[in-house]
Design a protein around this motif. Structure first.
Motif, PDB file in Angstrom:
ATOM      1  N   GLN A 166       0.894  -1.292   0.060  1.00  0.00           N
ATOM      2  CA  GLN A 166       0.288  -0.141  -0.004  1.00  0.00           C
ATOM      3  C   GLN A 166       0.688   1.360  -0.187  1.00  0.00           C
ATOM      4  O   GLN A 166       2.124   1.198   0.515  1.00  0.00           O
TER       5      GLN A 166
ATOM      6  N   TRP B 165      -3.382   8.532   1.366  1.00  0.00           N
ATOM      7  CA  TRP B 165      -3.320   6.995   1.033  1.00  0.00           C
ATOM      8  C   TRP B 165      -3.596   6.998  -0.505  1.00  0.00           C
ATOM      9  O   TRP B 165      -4.653   7.669  -1.016  1.00  0.00           O
TER      10      TRP B 165
ATOM     11  N   GLY C 174      -3.819   3.761  -1.898  1.00  0.00           N
ATOM     12  CA  GLY C 174      -4.497   2.273  -2.063  1.00  0.00           C
ATOM     13  C   GLY C 174      -3.442   1.190  -2.454  1.00  0.00           C
ATOM     14  O   GLY C 174      -2.288   1.583  -1.750  1.00  0.00           O
ATOM     15  N   SER C 175      -3.863   0.411  -2.984  1.00  0.00           N
ATOM     16  CA  SER C 175      -3.094  -0.738  -3.142  1.00  0.00           C
ATOM     17  C   SER C 175      -3.413  -1.448  -4.623  1.00  0.00           C
ATOM     18  O   SER C 175      -4.303  -1.354  -5.029  1.00  0.00           O
TER      19      SER C 175
ATOM     20  N   VAL D 252      -6.297  -3.431  -3.862  1.00  0.00           N
ATOM     21  CA  VAL D 252      -7.676  -2.393  -3.487  1.00  0.00           C
ATOM     22  C   VAL D 252      -8.320  -2.142  -4.696  1.00  0.00           C
ATOM     23  O   VAL D 252      -9.778  -2.144  -5.027  1.00  0.00           O
ATOM     24  N   TRP D 253      -7.483  -1.663  -5.659  1.00  0.00           N
ATOM     25  CA  TRP D 253      -7.875  -1.314  -6.855  1.00  0.00           C
ATOM     26  C   TRP D 253      -8.445  -2.493  -7.719  1.00  0.00           C
ATOM     27  O   TRP D 253      -9.537  -2.460  -8.457  1.00  0.00           O
TER      28      TRP D 253
ATOM     29  N   LEU E 263     -13.574   4.253  -4.662  1.00  0.00           N
ATOM     30  CA  LEU E 263     -12.748   4.278  -3.608  1.00  0.00           C
ATOM     31  C   LEU E 263     -12.308   5.499  -2.795  1.00  0.00           C
ATOM     32  O   LEU E 263     -11.739   5.343  -1.794  1.00  0.00           O
TER      33      LEU E 263
ATOM     34  N   LEU F 191     -10.532   7.909  -4.044  1.00  0.00           N
ATOM     35  CA  LEU F 191      -9.051   8.287  -4.185  1.00  0.00           C
ATOM     36  C   LEU F 191      -9.112   8.970  -5.437  1.00  0.00           C
ATOM     37  O   LEU F 191      -9.882   8.867  -6.261  1.00  0.00           O
TER      38      LEU F 191
ATOM     39  N   SER G  99      -4.043   8.342  -8.700  1.00  0.00           N
ATOM     40  CA  SER G  99      -3.575   7.203  -7.484  1.00  0.00           C
ATOM     41  C   SER G  99      -3.589   5.588  -8.370  1.00  0.00           C
ATOM     42  O   SER G  99      -2.483   5.096  -8.043  1.00  0.00           O
TER      43      SER G  99
END
Length: 208
Positions: free
Chosen positions: A3, A10, A12-13, A16-17, A42, A44, A48
């Protein structure tokens, strides 16, 4: 997966995506799996996304890899799992139809729907079908069935389940469990022993 916490917060990772993309694919199809809707889902920034994937195509490729590893990989493993009889081997395969952690029917339906729009994904699905059918046929030959009999029984087993998925059949677990011994006998010609059914039920925390 790693992450990332950037200067603006943040990011994410990759997982996560990918999970968000998986959820969108199941909810509304591949046409909705796009970077901006994912970012909004998300909470985000759109930029990202690019910390983890080069572009949308790379994300879609990761989705297919997840489907291939889970659904095809686990089905092959279950067909190759140790069994004392062909009936028990078929029950091992049936673990896939009961346990979503082994085989994700919704994911399967979504990918097969996607294949109607993409020749590349259709090729992926056809390859997966062939691998799965070969694994099932080899399971039958392991227990002494002739090549042609193994092929037909493998197809009967597999195409029945794909029919369940394509029709999006909703079946109570209790009803499914009552039908499984009959299916096993139809597919293999051998009725499962009670001790084999007991082990199968125990794996799925089911009490008859």
């Amino acid at each position: 997966m790693e992450q990332v916490l950037g200067e603006t917060g943040w990011r994410g990772s990759a997982e996560v995506w990918l999970e968000a993309a998986y959820e969108l694919l199941l909810e509304s199809g591949v046409s909705t799996v796009k970077i901006l809707p994912l970012a909004k889902k998300l909470g985000l920034s759109r930029t990202s996304f690019y910390w983890f994937f080069k572009d949308r195509e790379e994300l879609l490729g990761a989705l297919i890899a997840r489907w291939r590893d889970k659904n095809t990989g686990n089905l092959v493993k279950q067909a190759q799992a140790y069994a004392e009889s062909i009936a028990e081997a078929m029950l091992n395969v049936n673990d896939c139809w009961i346990d979503k952690s082994l085989f994700d029917a919704q994911f399967e339906f979504a990918v097969r729907s996607w294949a109607l729009e993409s020749s590349d994904i259709l090729a992926e699905v056809r390859t997966a079908d062939q691998i799965r059918l070969e694994a099932l046929a080899q399971m039958f030959t392991r227990f002494g069935y002739t090549a042609i009999t193994a092929d037909v029984r493998a197809r009967t087993t597999y195409l029945t389940q794909i029919g369940y998925i394509s029709m999006q059949t909703q079946e109570d677990v209790g009803v499914r469990m009552k039908r499984i011994p009959e299916y096993v006998e139809i597919f293999t010609g051998v009725r499962p022993e009670q001790r084999e059914l007991d082990r199968f039920h125990a794996r799925h925390d089911f009490r008859a």
